[in-house]
Design an enzyme around this catalytic site. Structure first.
Site, PDB file in Angstrom:
ATOM      1  N   ASP A   1       1.110  18.889 -15.743  1.00  0.00           N
ATOM      2  CA  ASP A   1       1.627  19.474 -14.501  1.00  0.00           C
ATOM      3  C   ASP A   1       0.529  19.353 -13.453  1.00  0.00           C
ATOM      4  O   ASP A   1      -0.552  19.942 -13.599  1.00  0.00           O
ATOM      5  CB  ASP A   1       1.996  20.946 -14.754  1.00  0.00           C
ATOM      6  CG  ASP A   1       2.500  21.629 -13.500  1.00  0.00           C
ATOM      7  OD1 ASP A   1       2.407  21.032 -12.402  1.00  0.00           O
ATOM      8  OD2 ASP A   1       2.984  22.767 -13.614  1.00  0.00           O
ATOM      9  N   LEU A   2       0.789  18.585 -12.426  1.00  0.00           N
ATOM     10  CA  LEU A   2      -0.258  18.295 -11.436  1.00  0.00           C
ATOM     11  C   LEU A   2      -0.693  19.526 -10.643  1.00  0.00           C
ATOM     12  O   LEU A   2      -1.738  19.505  -9.997  1.00  0.00           O
ATOM     13  CB  LEU A   2       0.208  17.198 -10.480  1.00  0.00           C
ATOM     14  CG  LEU A   2       0.391  15.819 -11.120  1.00  0.00           C
ATOM     15  CD1 LEU A   2       0.962  14.839 -10.114  1.00  0.00           C
ATOM     16  CD2 LEU A   2      -0.920  15.299 -11.683  1.00  0.00           C
TER      17      LEU A   2
ATOM     18  N   THR B   1       7.920  15.789  -3.097  1.00  0.00           N
ATOM     19  CA  THR B   1       8.602  14.988  -2.073  1.00  0.00           C
ATOM     20  C   THR B   1       9.822  15.673  -1.446  1.00  0.00           C
ATOM     21  O   THR B   1      10.559  15.031  -0.697  1.00  0.00           O
ATOM     22  CB  THR B   1       9.050  13.629  -2.666  1.00  0.00           C
ATOM     23  OG1 THR B   1       9.868  13.894  -3.805  1.00  0.00           O
ATOM     24  CG2 THR B   1       7.876  12.756  -3.050  1.00  0.00           C
TER      25      THR B   1
ATOM     26  N   TYR C   1      -0.487   6.864  -3.225  1.00  0.00           N
ATOM     27  CA  TYR C   1       0.536   6.524  -2.226  1.00  0.00           C
ATOM     28  C   TYR C   1       0.674   7.650  -1.217  1.00  0.00           C
ATOM     29  O   TYR C   1       0.662   8.833  -1.580  1.00  0.00           O
ATOM     30  CB  TYR C   1       1.884   6.251  -2.918  1.00  0.00           C
ATOM     31  CG  TYR C   1       1.790   5.067  -3.833  1.00  0.00           C
ATOM     32  CD1 TYR C   1       2.010   3.768  -3.365  1.00  0.00           C
ATOM     33  CD2 TYR C   1       1.408   5.231  -5.170  1.00  0.00           C
ATOM     34  CE1 TYR C   1       1.874   2.672  -4.202  1.00  0.00           C
ATOM     35  CE2 TYR C   1       1.265   4.142  -6.017  1.00  0.00           C
ATOM     36  CZ  TYR C   1       1.501   2.871  -5.528  1.00  0.00           C
ATOM     37  OH  TYR C   1       1.359   1.786  -6.351  1.00  0.00           O
TER      38      TYR C   1
ATOM     39  N   TYR D   1       5.244  18.810   4.536  1.00  0.00           N
ATOM     40  CA  TYR D   1       5.077  17.692   3.602  1.00  0.00           C
ATOM     41  C   TYR D   1       4.040  16.692   4.152  1.00  0.00           C
ATOM     42  O   TYR D   1       3.097  16.297   3.448  1.00  0.00           O
ATOM     43  CB  TYR D   1       6.428  16.998   3.388  1.00  0.00           C
ATOM     44  CG  TYR D   1       6.343  15.642   2.734  1.00  0.00           C
ATOM     45  CD1 TYR D   1       6.123  15.511   1.367  1.00  0.00           C
ATOM     46  CD2 TYR D   1       6.495  14.473   3.490  1.00  0.00           C
ATOM     47  CE1 TYR D   1       6.047  14.252   0.772  1.00  0.00           C
ATOM     48  CE2 TYR D   1       6.417  13.214   2.901  1.00  0.00           C
ATOM     49  CZ  TYR D   1       6.193  13.116   1.548  1.00  0.00           C
ATOM     50  OH  TYR D   1       6.116  11.874   0.972  1.00  0.00           O
TER      51      TYR D   1
ATOM     52  N   TRP E   1      10.392   5.428   3.638  1.00  0.00           N
ATOM     53  CA  TRP E   1      11.813   5.255   3.315  1.00  0.00           C
ATOM     54  C   TRP E   1      12.022   4.561   1.948  1.00  0.00           C
ATOM     55  O   TRP E   1      12.662   3.525   1.852  1.00  0.00           O
ATOM     56  CB  TRP E   1      12.520   4.449   4.400  1.00  0.00           C
ATOM     57  CG  TRP E   1      12.535   5.078   5.768  1.00  0.00           C
ATOM     58  CD1 TRP E   1      11.696   6.022   6.269  1.00  0.00           C
ATOM     59  CD2 TRP E   1      13.475   4.794   6.826  1.00  0.00           C
ATOM     60  NE1 TRP E   1      12.039   6.340   7.557  1.00  0.00           N
ATOM     61  CE2 TRP E   1      13.118   5.602   7.927  1.00  0.00           C
ATOM     62  CE3 TRP E   1      14.562   3.927   6.940  1.00  0.00           C
ATOM     63  CZ2 TRP E   1      13.832   5.570   9.126  1.00  0.00           C
ATOM     64  CZ3 TRP E   1      15.252   3.895   8.142  1.00  0.00           C
ATOM     65  CH2 TRP E   1      14.897   4.703   9.213  1.00  0.00           C
TER      66      TRP E   1
HETATM   67  N1  LIG Z   1      10.612   8.728  -1.185  1.00  0.00           N
HETATM   68  C1  LIG Z   1      10.253   8.325   0.034  1.00  0.00           C
HETATM   69  O1  LIG Z   1      11.097   8.049   0.894  1.00  0.00           O
HETATM   70  C2  LIG Z   1       8.797   8.172   0.380  1.00  0.00           C
HETATM   71  C3  LIG Z   1       8.447   7.782   1.684  1.00  0.00           C
HETATM   72  C4  LIG Z   1       7.094   7.634   2.005  1.00  0.00           C
HETATM   73  C5  LIG Z   1       6.118   7.856   1.049  1.00  0.00           C
HETATM   74  N2  LIG Z   1       6.503   8.260  -0.198  1.00  0.00           N
HETATM   75  C6  LIG Z   1       5.449   8.506  -1.178  1.00  0.00           C
HETATM   76  O2  LIG Z   1       5.600   7.535  -2.203  1.00  0.00           O
HETATM   77  C7  LIG Z   1       5.239   8.089  -3.459  1.00  0.00           C
HETATM   78  C8  LIG Z   1       6.360   7.915  -4.458  1.00  0.00           C
HETATM   79  O3  LIG Z   1       7.511   8.611  -3.988  1.00  0.00           O
HETATM   80  P1  LIG Z   1       8.850   8.653  -4.847  1.00  0.00           P
HETATM   81  O4  LIG Z   1       9.979   8.541  -3.878  1.00  0.00           O
HETATM   82  O5  LIG Z   1       8.760   7.701  -5.999  1.00  0.00           O
HETATM   83  O6  LIG Z   1       8.813  10.145  -5.376  1.00  0.00           O
HETATM   84  P2  LIG Z   1       9.882  10.865  -6.328  1.00  0.00           P
HETATM   85  O7  LIG Z   1      10.949   9.919  -6.733  1.00  0.00           O
HETATM   86  O8  LIG Z   1      10.282  12.139  -5.642  1.00  0.00           O
HETATM   87  O9  LIG Z   1       9.020  11.198  -7.618  1.00  0.00           O
HETATM   88  C9  LIG Z   1       7.996  12.139  -7.569  1.00  0.00           C
HETATM   89  C10 LIG Z   1       7.354  12.203  -8.929  1.00  0.00           C
HETATM   90  O10 LIG Z   1       6.320  13.193  -8.878  1.00  0.00           O
HETATM   91  C11 LIG Z   1       6.454  14.019 -10.015  1.00  0.00           C
HETATM   92  N3  LIG Z   1       5.938  15.357  -9.787  1.00  0.00           N
HETATM   93  C12 LIG Z   1       6.234  16.222  -8.788  1.00  0.00           C
HETATM   94  N4  LIG Z   1       5.589  17.382  -8.991  1.00  0.00           N
HETATM   95  C13 LIG Z   1       4.871  17.238 -10.138  1.00  0.00           C
HETATM   96  C14 LIG Z   1       4.012  18.087 -10.875  1.00  0.00           C
HETATM   97  N5  LIG Z   1       3.742  19.344 -10.486  1.00  0.00           N
HETATM   98  N6  LIG Z   1       3.435  17.618 -12.007  1.00  0.00           N
HETATM   99  C15 LIG Z   1       3.700  16.357 -12.434  1.00  0.00           C
HETATM  100  N7  LIG Z   1       4.513  15.517 -11.789  1.00  0.00           N
HETATM  101  C16 LIG Z   1       5.089  15.962 -10.652  1.00  0.00           C
HETATM  102  C17 LIG Z   1       7.960  14.081 -10.238  1.00  0.00           C
HETATM  103  O11 LIG Z   1       8.208  14.592 -11.536  1.00  0.00           O
HETATM  104  P3  LIG Z   1       9.561  15.405 -11.865  1.00  0.00           P
HETATM  105  O12 LIG Z   1      10.610  14.367 -12.041  1.00  0.00           O
HETATM  106  O13 LIG Z   1       9.222  16.148 -13.096  1.00  0.00           O
HETATM  107  O14 LIG Z   1       9.827  16.293 -10.674  1.00  0.00           O
HETATM  108  C18 LIG Z   1       8.313  12.617 -10.057  1.00  0.00           C
HETATM  109  O15 LIG Z   1       8.020  11.899 -11.226  1.00  0.00           O
HETATM  110  C19 LIG Z   1       4.855   9.550  -3.174  1.00  0.00           C
HETATM  111  O16 LIG Z   1       3.478   9.623  -2.985  1.00  0.00           O
HETATM  112  C20 LIG Z   1       5.538   9.859  -1.855  1.00  0.00           C
HETATM  113  O17 LIG Z   1       4.841  10.856  -1.147  1.00  0.00           O
HETATM  114  C21 LIG Z   1       7.802   8.412  -0.561  1.00  0.00           C
END
Ligand SMILES: NC(=O)c1ccc[n+]([C@@H]2O[C@H](COP(=O)([O-])OP(=O)(O)OC[C@H]3O[C@@H](n4cnc5c(N)ncnc54)[C@H](OP(=O)(O)O)[C@@H]3O)[C@@H](O)[C@H]2O)c1
Length: 322
Positions: free
Chosen positions: A35-36, A61, A98, A130, A155
């Site tokens: 757990d981060l 996120t 990221y 965020y 996105w």
């Molecule tokens: N999604 C977007 O549109 C977007 C846009 C710009 C930048 N980003 C960045 O790109 C990266 C990847 O985004 P993504 O869309 O792949 O994110 P995502 O699908 O929301 O996945 C987030 C991951 O983080 C894990 N997580 C969250 N809280 C945690 C905790 N306390 N301990 C361990 N794991 C935890 C989640 O685990 P659980 O499944 O257990 O919750 C999940 O595996 C992130 O850095 C995000 O900030 C995303």
């Protein structure tokens, strides 16, 4: 190479897991194991595994929820990367982290009012909790002095997890009319392409004899995105048209209309301009940057027909994203 990979139940982490080189020894703990928001557990995990590289796509996120869960978002988006950076520095390991377009205020334009893409040199100014927590994570990594790449993207979507692409497909299969925000501009990024491009960079890191010299030369902040520009309404239209062409809706396509963000109130403010310039990324790594439409096409190819596979996305009226 020993790689500690976080967030594999998320879009990008899941895609990375399938793209990392078979020669790598990958440790990808699930949240139950790591757990981060638990600093002690995180330090222990890193010191036990002794990675050469930490790849951290995990993040808090939930952009709107973060407004009321600031402390939790800060723990995951700012404190956890700070700990990763500190432990990476002690081990002499690298960190690929990221980040997001939401570190910017989204108002960069030229004299005529046309949106201009943000470069890495532009001043940050997040509009929401965020974005502030993600910026704090970046700053902690830089301040730690560890070998790092901070890849800011925007996105993100995939045929896995929770995202705008799957939400639009689900709504298009259920509804006859959709209203989607049309005054927020950016570039959609498929998790699959982001993962493949990360591995191209990783292959370059593995080539030279002297990894420290590589980090010295290439470490830093990069904007990491496909090319082209769209808004959420136009993105939704492209998704639904493509799905319709490929018979993946199982019904007639819905009518889509554009609305201003002001007609779709949400707790977190979002930038109107999320465009990221990738000139620095291309110059450093020679990556060929695809147009967002070609990566959308590739993602749609992986979607099964409506009757054969229910989508697992959550329902939202109009999508906006991180
Ligand atoms: N999604 C977007 O549109 C977007 C846009 C710009 C930048 N980003 C960045 O790109 C990266 C990847 O985004 P993504 O869309 O792949 O994110 P995502 O699908 O929301 O996945 C987030 C991951 O983080 C894990 N997580 C969250 N809280 C945690 C905790 N306390 N301990 C361990 N794991 C935890 C989640 O685990 P659980 O499944 O257990 O919750 C999940 O595996 C992130 O850095 C995000 O900030 C995303």
């Amino acid at each position: 190479m020993r790689i500690l990979l976080t967030g594999t139940s998320g879009q990008l982490g899941h895609a990375l897991l399938s793209h990392l080189p078979a020669t790598a020894i990958v440790h990808a703990p699930q949240r139950a194991e790591l757990d981060l928001s638990n600093a002690t557990q995180l330090r222990q995990c890193i010191t036990d595994f002794k990675p050469d590289l930490i790849i951290n796509p995990a993040a808090y996120t939930a952009v709107d929820l973060a407004e009321s869960e600031a402390e939790k978002a800060h723990a995951i988006n700012a404190i956890a990367p700070a700990i990763m950076a500190e432990e990476a520095r002690k081990l002499g390991a690298g960190l690929i982290h990221y980040s997001t377009d939401y570190v910017f205020s989204g108002d960069k334009s030229d004299a005529e009012g046309n949106w201009q893409a943000y470069t890495e040199a532009d001043a940050t100014g997040p509009l929401n909790v965020y974005g502030k927590t993600k910026l704090a994570g970046e700053q902690a990594i830089v301040a730690s002095g560890c070998q790092h790449l901070i890849l800011r993207t925007s996105w993100v979507y995939s045929n896995f997890g929770k995202n705008f692409f799957l939400t639009m497909l689900k709504l298009a299969r259920e509804r006859d009319q959709l209203r989607v925000v049309n005054d927020q501009w950016g570039t959609p990024n498929s998790a699959d392409w982001l993962a493949a491009a990360t591995c191209e960079i990783l292959a370059q890191l593995q080539q030279p004899q002297d990894a420290a010299a590589w980090w010295q030369q290439f470490g830093g902040v990069y904007h990491f995105s496909a090319s082209g520009k769209t808004n959420w309404f136009a993105f939704a239209t492209a998704i639904i048209e493509l799905a319709d062409q490929q018979n993946k809706l199982g019904k007639a396509a819905p009518q889509i209309s554009g609305i201003p963000a002001s007609e779709y109130p949400v707790p977190a403010r979002r930038p109107h301009n999320s465009l990221l310039s990738t000139e620095k990324l291309q110059a450093a790594f020679g990556l060929s940057i695809p147009d967002w439409r070609s990566t959308l096409d590739a993602c749609m190819q992986s979607v099964q027909a409506a009757a054969s596979a229910p989508l697992n996305s959550t329902t939202q009226a109009q999508g906006q994203a991180k």
